[in-house]
Design an enzyme around this catalytic site. Structure first.
Site, mmCIF file in Angstrom:
data_model
loop_
_atom_site.group_PDB
_atom_site.id
_atom_site.type_symbol
_atom_site.label_atom_id
_atom_site.label_comp_id
_atom_site.label_asym_id
_atom_site.label_seq_id
_atom_site.Cartn_x
_atom_site.Cartn_y
_atom_site.Cartn_z
ATOM 1 N N ASP A 33 -86.206 30.615 18.720
ATOM 2 C CA ASP A 33 -85.438 30.007 17.630
ATOM 3 C C ASP A 33 -86.329 29.004 16.895
ATOM 4 O O ASP A 33 -87.003 28.186 17.526
ATOM 5 C CB ASP A 33 -84.186 29.322 18.202
ATOM 6 C CG ASP A 33 -83.182 28.971 17.108
ATOM 7 O OD1 ASP A 33 -83.551 28.231 16.173
ATOM 8 O OD2 ASP A 33 -82.040 29.429 17.183
ATOM 9 N N ILE A 34 -86.322 29.098 15.568
ATOM 10 C CA ILE A 34 -87.201 28.257 14.749
ATOM 11 C C ILE A 34 -86.820 26.770 14.824
ATOM 12 O O ILE A 34 -87.656 25.890 14.639
ATOM 13 C CB ILE A 34 -87.161 28.774 13.284
ATOM 14 C CG1 ILE A 34 -88.425 28.390 12.515
ATOM 15 C CG2 ILE A 34 -85.919 28.328 12.537
ATOM 16 C CD1 ILE A 34 -88.583 29.134 11.191
ATOM 17 N N GLN A 96 -71.393 30.175 12.971
ATOM 18 C CA GLN A 96 -72.431 31.193 12.749
ATOM 19 C C GLN A 96 -73.101 30.959 11.401
ATOM 20 O O GLN A 96 -72.417 30.847 10.380
ATOM 21 C CB GLN A 96 -71.821 32.607 12.805
ATOM 22 C CG GLN A 96 -72.882 33.707 12.795
ATOM 23 C CD GLN A 96 -72.283 35.112 12.870
ATOM 24 O OE1 GLN A 96 -71.092 35.310 12.669
ATOM 25 N NE2 GLN A 96 -73.125 36.089 13.146
ATOM 26 N N HIS A 102 -76.448 38.007 17.231
ATOM 27 C CA HIS A 102 -77.507 37.456 18.079
ATOM 28 C C HIS A 102 -76.906 36.594 19.177
ATOM 29 O O HIS A 102 -75.815 36.049 19.023
ATOM 30 C CB HIS A 102 -78.492 36.628 17.249
ATOM 31 C CG HIS A 102 -77.849 35.497 16.500
ATOM 32 N ND1 HIS A 102 -77.213 35.668 15.290
ATOM 33 C CD2 HIS A 102 -77.729 34.186 16.789
ATOM 34 C CE1 HIS A 102 -76.748 34.509 14.874
ATOM 35 N NE2 HIS A 102 -77.032 33.592 15.767
ATOM 36 N N HIS A 104 -77.793 33.332 21.714
ATOM 37 C CA HIS A 104 -78.667 32.192 22.004
ATOM 38 C C HIS A 104 -78.862 32.084 23.518
ATOM 39 O O HIS A 104 -77.895 32.175 24.273
ATOM 40 C CB HIS A 104 -78.008 30.878 21.563
ATOM 41 C CG HIS A 104 -77.784 30.743 20.094
ATOM 42 N ND1 HIS A 104 -78.641 30.046 19.271
ATOM 43 C CD2 HIS A 104 -76.799 31.211 19.289
ATOM 44 C CE1 HIS A 104 -78.185 30.078 18.024
ATOM 45 N NE2 HIS A 104 -77.061 30.779 18.004
HETATM 46 P P1 5GP Z 1 -76.073 30.905 14.467
HETATM 47 O O1 5GP Z 1 -75.465 29.636 14.028
HETATM 48 O O2 5GP Z 1 -75.957 31.956 13.390
HETATM 49 O O3 5GP Z 1 -75.573 31.349 15.809
HETATM 50 O O4 5GP Z 1 -77.603 30.582 14.710
HETATM 51 C C1 5GP Z 1 -78.660 31.060 13.955
HETATM 52 C C2 5GP Z 1 -79.922 30.551 14.601
HETATM 53 O O5 5GP Z 1 -81.013 31.208 13.991
HETATM 54 C C3 5GP Z 1 -80.153 29.044 14.445
HETATM 55 O O6 5GP Z 1 -80.292 28.455 15.726
HETATM 56 C C4 5GP Z 1 -81.421 28.953 13.605
HETATM 57 O O7 5GP Z 1 -82.272 27.898 13.999
HETATM 58 C C5 5GP Z 1 -82.070 30.311 13.826
HETATM 59 N N1 5GP Z 1 -82.825 30.787 12.684
HETATM 60 C C6 5GP Z 1 -82.415 30.822 11.389
HETATM 61 N N2 5GP Z 1 -83.371 31.356 10.597
HETATM 62 C C7 5GP Z 1 -84.414 31.653 11.409
HETATM 63 C C8 5GP Z 1 -85.708 32.225 11.184
HETATM 64 O O8 5GP Z 1 -86.097 32.566 10.072
HETATM 65 N N3 5GP Z 1 -86.513 32.387 12.266
HETATM 66 C C9 5GP Z 1 -86.122 32.018 13.530
HETATM 67 N N4 5GP Z 1 -87.001 32.221 14.509
HETATM 68 N N5 5GP Z 1 -84.915 31.483 13.788
HETATM 69 C C10 5GP Z 1 -84.074 31.300 12.745
#
Ligand code: 5GP
Ligand code: ZN
Length: 140
Positions: A33-34, A96, A102, A104
């Site tokens: 995760d970035i 989200q 995805h 985590h």
């Molecule tokens: P969500 O809230 O959708 O469950 O989490 C999305 C996750 O994706 C976040 O923790 C965010 O830091 C990660 N993320 C978003 N864009 C990128 C990206 O371009 N590269 C990577 N490696 N992680 C990303």
């Protein structure tokens, strides 16, 4: 394979956006995760685009779940956290932010109070070292 033009995770799968990868197979990709919520925070995604749990096809869901267990075991072995948080959100209202299924994997330390989202970008060199340590601990 179902892909979505402007989806950031589909771009990572196509190689159009870089990511620090841990492993991949026919159906799944795992990368760091970035914006890590803590050291070792990884994301397991399906290679086929599906927005969330409600939409993902069963074979992709099963493949992501299998990879999640495999990577979680490797994280446990490599980083020896006190616990592992496995999380998944469906819809913006649920937190989200990337509408591509995805999971985590967030290693947790005793007393740590972070959520599933980090606040700042991780140091890429540190993320590469963590990815390599997790990769080396993977079993078949
Ligand atoms: P969500 O809230 O959708 O469950 O989490 C999305 C996750 O994706 C976040 O923790 C965010 O830091 C990660 N993320 C978003 N864009 C990128 C990206 O371009 N590269 C990577 N490696 N992680 C990303
Ligand atoms: Zn996508």
């Amino acid at each position: 394979m179902n892909s979505s033009e402007n989806c950031i995770f589909c771009k990572i799968i196509r190689g159009a956006v870089p990511a620090i990868k841990v492993c991949e197979d026919e159906y799944t990709l795992t990368f760091m995760d970035i914006n890590p919520a803590g050291p070792g925070h990884a994301l397991v995604i399906s290679k086929a685009h599906a927005a969330n749990l409600l939409e993902i096809a069963e074979p992709d869901l099963l493949a992501v779940t299998r990879t999640t267990q495999r990577v979680a075991r490797a994280v446990q072995k490599a980083l020896v956290p006190d616990g592992l948080r496995i999380g998944q959100f469906n819809g913006a209202a649920a937190g989200q932010t990337v509408l591509h299924y995805h999971v985590h994997i967030v290693p947790m330390r005793e007393g740590q109070r972070t959520g599933a989202h980090g606040r700042a970008p991780g140091d890429p060199e540190e993320l590469k070292v963590l990815a390599a340590r997790i990769r080396e601990a993977l079993e078949d």
